[in-house]
Motif scaffolding. Structure first.
Motif, PDB file in Angstrom:
ATOM      1  N   VAL A  65       0.960  -1.158  -0.102  1.00 45.68           N
ATOM      2  CA  VAL A  65      -0.202   0.069  -0.013  1.00 45.68           C
ATOM      3  C   VAL A  65       0.772   1.296  -0.134  1.00 45.68           C
ATOM      4  CG1 VAL A  65      -1.911  -1.018   1.265  1.00 45.68           C
ATOM      5  CG2 VAL A  65      -0.302  -0.008   2.483  1.00 45.68           C
ATOM      6  N   VAL A  67       0.954   5.042   2.123  1.00 46.05           N
ATOM      7  CA  VAL A  67       0.245   5.310   3.095  1.00 46.05           C
ATOM      8  C   VAL A  67       0.359   7.122   3.040  1.00 46.05           C
ATOM      9  CG1 VAL A  67       0.259   5.581   5.743  1.00 46.05           C
ATOM     10  CG2 VAL A  67       0.938   3.726   4.548  1.00 46.05           C
ATOM     11  N   CYS A  68      -1.010   7.532   3.181  1.00 44.03           N
ATOM     12  CA  CYS A  68      -1.075   9.001   2.725  1.00 44.03           C
ATOM     13  C   CYS A  68      -0.908   9.874   4.108  1.00 44.03           C
ATOM     14  CB  CYS A  68      -2.423   9.261   2.350  1.00 44.03           C
ATOM     15  SG  CYS A  68      -3.032   8.455   0.607  1.00 44.03           S
ATOM     16  N   GLU A  79      -1.638  10.380   9.519  1.00 38.23           N
ATOM     17  CA  GLU A  79      -1.946   9.507   8.378  1.00 38.23           C
ATOM     18  C   GLU A  79      -3.461   9.742   8.089  1.00 38.23           C
ATOM     19  OE1 GLU A  79      -2.573   4.868   8.126  1.00 38.23           O
ATOM     20  OE2 GLU A  79      -0.970   5.395   9.376  1.00 38.23           O
ATOM     21  N   GLN A  82      -4.826   4.838   3.360  1.00 36.18           N
ATOM     22  CA  GLN A  82      -3.761   3.946   2.720  1.00 36.18           C
ATOM     23  C   GLN A  82      -4.734   3.335   1.593  1.00 36.18           C
ATOM     24  OE1 GLN A  82      -2.778   0.669   5.552  1.00 36.18           O
ATOM     25  NE2 GLN A  82      -2.319   2.031   7.160  1.00 36.18           N
ATOM     26  N   ALA A  89      -3.091   8.165  -4.276  1.00 39.90           N
ATOM     27  CA  ALA A  89      -2.430   8.732  -2.738  1.00 39.90           C
ATOM     28  C   ALA A  89      -2.141  10.182  -2.967  1.00 39.90           C
ATOM     29  CB  ALA A  89      -1.444   7.715  -2.335  1.00 39.90           C
TER      30      ALA A  89
END
Length: 107
Positions: A65, A67-68, A79, A82, A89
């Motif tokens: 994934v 992750v943003c 965060e 995902q 993203a």
């Protein structure tokens, strides 16, 4: 899909992995002066900073994934999502950062 990348001389990211600028609407790399969509730049082997009038967040590669994170610097970012698509993203980070900058209407 392999993206071509560009780095200006003396760029902070330097090294073998230059920064990338990308037009999210088309999905093809473009020159920074032509960019109208969100842009990103590689800052670590597994991390990209998302730029929209300055740094607004990060996308971290944690296979499988992405992750943003919204916020800057990285240590203070939160965060938010995902996802399995890198370009999505980047869009999520940009959209979330833009909505948090918008003025809130109160009665």
């Amino acid at each position: 899909m392999t993206a071509q990348t560009r780095t200006s001389p003396g760029s902070a990211c330097g090294g073998d992995e230059p920064s990338a600028v990308q037009n999210s609407a088309v999905g093809t790399p473009i020159a920074p002066e032509e960019s109208t969509g969100p842009t990103y730049e590689r800052v670590d082997p597994d991390r990209y900073v998302v730029l929209h009038d300055g740094p607004v967040g990060f996308v971290e590669v944690v296979s499988p994934v992405f992750v943003c994170y919204v916020g800057h610097p990285y240590a203070q970012a939160s965060e938010i999502a995902q996802v399995h698509d890198f370009h999505r993203a980047v869009e999520i980070v940009t959209e979330t950062a833009a909505s948090s900058r918008a003025p809130k209407i109160t009665a």
